[in-house]
Design a protein around this motif. Structure first.
Motif, PDB file in Angstrom:
ATOM      1  N   ILE A 154       0.834  -1.203   0.000  1.00  6.80           N
ATOM      2  CA  ILE A 154       0.000   0.000   0.000  1.00  6.80           C
ATOM      3  C   ILE A 154       0.868   1.252   0.000  1.00  6.80           C
ATOM      4  O   ILE A 154       0.639   2.190  -0.766  1.00  6.80           O
ATOM      5  CB  ILE A 154      -0.948  -0.003   1.221  1.00  6.80           C
ATOM      6  CG1 ILE A 154      -1.953  -1.143   1.113  1.00  6.80           C
ATOM      7  CG2 ILE A 154      -1.677   1.345   1.336  1.00  6.80           C
ATOM      8  CD1 ILE A 154      -2.832  -1.307   2.336  1.00  6.80           C
ATOM      9  N   TYR A 155       1.879   1.271   0.858  1.00  4.16           N
ATOM     10  CA  TYR A 155       2.760   2.442   0.951  1.00  4.16           C
ATOM     11  C   TYR A 155       3.534   2.661  -0.345  1.00  4.16           C
ATOM     12  O   TYR A 155       3.693   3.803  -0.804  1.00  4.16           O
ATOM     13  CB  TYR A 155       3.759   2.257   2.099  1.00  4.16           C
ATOM     14  CG  TYR A 155       3.266   2.739   3.439  1.00  4.16           C
ATOM     15  CD1 TYR A 155       3.661   3.968   3.958  1.00  4.16           C
ATOM     16  CD2 TYR A 155       2.412   1.959   4.203  1.00  4.16           C
ATOM     17  CE1 TYR A 155       3.224   4.413   5.194  1.00  4.16           C
ATOM     18  CE2 TYR A 155       1.964   2.385   5.451  1.00  4.16           C
ATOM     19  CZ  TYR A 155       2.378   3.611   5.937  1.00  4.16           C
ATOM     20  OH  TYR A 155       1.933   4.057   7.163  1.00  4.16           O
ATOM     21  N   ALA A 156       4.011   1.585  -0.960  1.00  6.00           N
ATOM     22  CA  ALA A 156       4.907   1.712  -2.111  1.00  6.00           C
ATOM     23  C   ALA A 156       4.179   1.908  -3.429  1.00  6.00           C
ATOM     24  O   ALA A 156       4.647   2.649  -4.301  1.00  6.00           O
ATOM     25  CB  ALA A 156       5.799   0.477  -2.207  1.00  6.00           C
ATOM     26  N   ARG A 157       3.028   1.274  -3.579  1.00  5.32           N
ATOM     27  CA  ARG A 157       2.402   1.250  -4.893  1.00  5.32           C
ATOM     28  C   ARG A 157       1.083   2.007  -4.972  1.00  5.32           C
ATOM     29  O   ARG A 157       0.738   2.543  -6.032  1.00  5.32           O
ATOM     30  CB  ARG A 157       2.162  -0.204  -5.331  1.00  5.32           C
ATOM     31  CG  ARG A 157       3.447  -1.030  -5.449  1.00  5.32           C
ATOM     32  CD  ARG A 157       3.124  -2.459  -5.880  1.00  5.32           C
ATOM     33  NE  ARG A 157       4.311  -3.295  -5.890  1.00  5.32           N
ATOM     34  CZ  ARG A 157       5.138  -3.419  -6.918  1.00  5.32           C
ATOM     35  NH1 ARG A 157       4.901  -2.738  -8.021  1.00  5.32           N
ATOM     36  NH2 ARG A 157       6.196  -4.218  -6.834  1.00  5.32           N
ATOM     37  N   LEU A 158       0.319   2.043  -3.896  1.00  8.65           N
ATOM     38  CA  LEU A 158      -1.028   2.603  -3.968  1.00  8.65           C
ATOM     39  C   LEU A 158      -1.120   4.019  -3.433  1.00  8.65           C
ATOM     40  O   LEU A 158      -1.980   4.787  -3.849  1.00  8.65           O
ATOM     41  CB  LEU A 158      -2.011   1.706  -3.206  1.00  8.65           C
ATOM     42  CG  LEU A 158      -2.039   0.234  -3.641  1.00  8.65           C
ATOM     43  CD1 LEU A 158      -3.123  -0.504  -2.862  1.00  8.65           C
ATOM     44  CD2 LEU A 158      -2.270   0.107  -5.141  1.00  8.65           C
ATOM     45  N   GLN A 159      -0.269   4.358  -2.466  1.00  9.98           N
ATOM     46  CA  GLN A 159      -0.288   5.688  -1.852  1.00  9.98           C
ATOM     47  C   GLN A 159      -1.618   6.014  -1.180  1.00  9.98           C
ATOM     48  O   GLN A 159      -1.934   7.180  -0.979  1.00  9.98           O
ATOM     49  CB  GLN A 159       0.035   6.756  -2.908  1.00  9.98           C
ATOM     50  CG  GLN A 159       1.385   6.575  -3.590  1.00  9.98           C
ATOM     51  CD  GLN A 159       2.554   6.679  -2.624  1.00  9.98           C
ATOM     52  OE1 GLN A 159       2.595   7.570  -1.798  1.00  9.98           O
ATOM     53  NE2 GLN A 159       3.496   5.764  -2.740  1.00  9.98           N
TER      54      GLN A 159
END
Length: 317
Positions: free
Chosen positions: A117-122
């Motif tokens: 979530i942190y790396a790809r979805l923001q």
């Protein structure tokens, strides 16, 4: 970091090619398997991955764990969960009859899901930040309290701590921008004892070092048997350094790595990012304490090391 005078002039770090990520895997996701995953529902793909993860973890299959972590999870994220979060382990269990996963599997899988979530979805809501923090605390406490031998890929161990500090940093940045009437503030105030804070982050890193037993008589020792617990201890030393630099406590930053001498450096070459972090943040702490000669020497070393080995390095996320 304590180096003798004889080492300061001709300092060099040599890394075993076997310790570099590109030399650690000999397989990738099979195209036929990738196509089969595209024809399945997302929950079925997540269930299959969780079953593989738990099987490899329980059987101490290091190469399989590294493959699942470094290759397969990323491939599935790119093809199946490119714009959506992975389902939680609890959701997978609810969709399956009688399927239950070990708690450690829950926490390891959760760490990957929140990092996705942190790396790809923001899409980083207050709920995501709090649940991720809770998952990290549960994961670390499991490693601290366990008496069993736990095996994890070295790169994954360091990446867990690296991401832990990154999420703490982003929380502090987000929290500092909030106004008193921000509705998200109420979410944090509902349970102020269980949110990201410096004291808890510092405490868990200290406990990881203490549990691992990798410091004896004030010096880092080369443990005879290195499991995930020992590597968490080694890398938590570097994480404490980074934490103190982030909060501008440069004296404690330097003190946190005084236990490391030149002979113990090879331990930290097992995770390339850890090695770079160790020398960069130590050099920065020296610089801020006006110890310019030591700072320049460490920056020179880390740049030389990076230029020498960067072509071999690949990043998981």
């Amino acid at each position: 970091m304590n180096f003798t005078k004889s080492h300061r002039e001709n300092l060099e770090v040599t890394i075993d090619p076997e310790d570099l990520p590109n030399f650690s895997l000999s397989r990738d996701v099979d195209p036929a398997e990738e196509q089969a995953m595209k024809e399945q529902t997302p929950i079925d793909v997540a269930r299959a991955f969780l079953i593989e993860l738990e099987k490899a973890f329980m059987a101490h299959q290091m190469e399989e764990l590294l493959y699942l972590y470094d290759r397969k999870f990323n491939k599935i994220s790119e093809t199946i969960f490119k714009t959506t979060p992975w389902p939680s382990a609890a959701e997978v269990e609810d969709s399956s009859d009688g399927l239950e996963f070990d708690l450690t599997t829950h926490f390891l899988y959760g760490e990957l899901c929140y990092r996705h979530i942190y790396a790809r979805l923001q899409q980083i809501t207050p709920e995501v930040r709090l649940k991720s923090f809770e998952n990290y605390m549960n994961l670390f406490e499991t490693f601290i309290e366990t008496r069993e031998k736990i095996i994890l890929p070295i790169a994954w161990v360091y990446d867990i701590l690296d991401e832990f500090l990154y999420q703490f940093q982003t929380f502090c940045q987000s929290r500092s921008k909030m106004k008193e009437d921000d509705p998200n503030m109420e979410i944090y105030l509902q349970d102020p004892d269980n949110i990201w804070n410096f004291e808890k982050v510092e405490w868990i890193l200290q406990e990881l070092v203490k549990k691992s037993g990798v410091i004896k008589d004030g010096k880092v020792i080369d443990a005879k048997e290195k499991t995930a617990v020992q590597y968490f201890g080694y890398f938590a030393i570097v994480s404490q350094l980074r934490l103190y630099v982030l909060v501008c406590d440069y004296e404690n930053a330097i003190k946190s790595v005084e236990c490391i001498d030149y002979q113990s450096i090879p331990i930290f070459t097992k995770a390339f990012n850890c090695l770079i972090t160790l020398f960069y943040y130590t050099g920065f702490a020296y610089l801020m304490n006006k110890r310019y000669r030591e700072s320049i020497k460490l920056f020179e070393l880390v740049l030389t090391c990076w230029l020498k080995y960067k072509q071999f390095y690949s990043k998981s996320f």
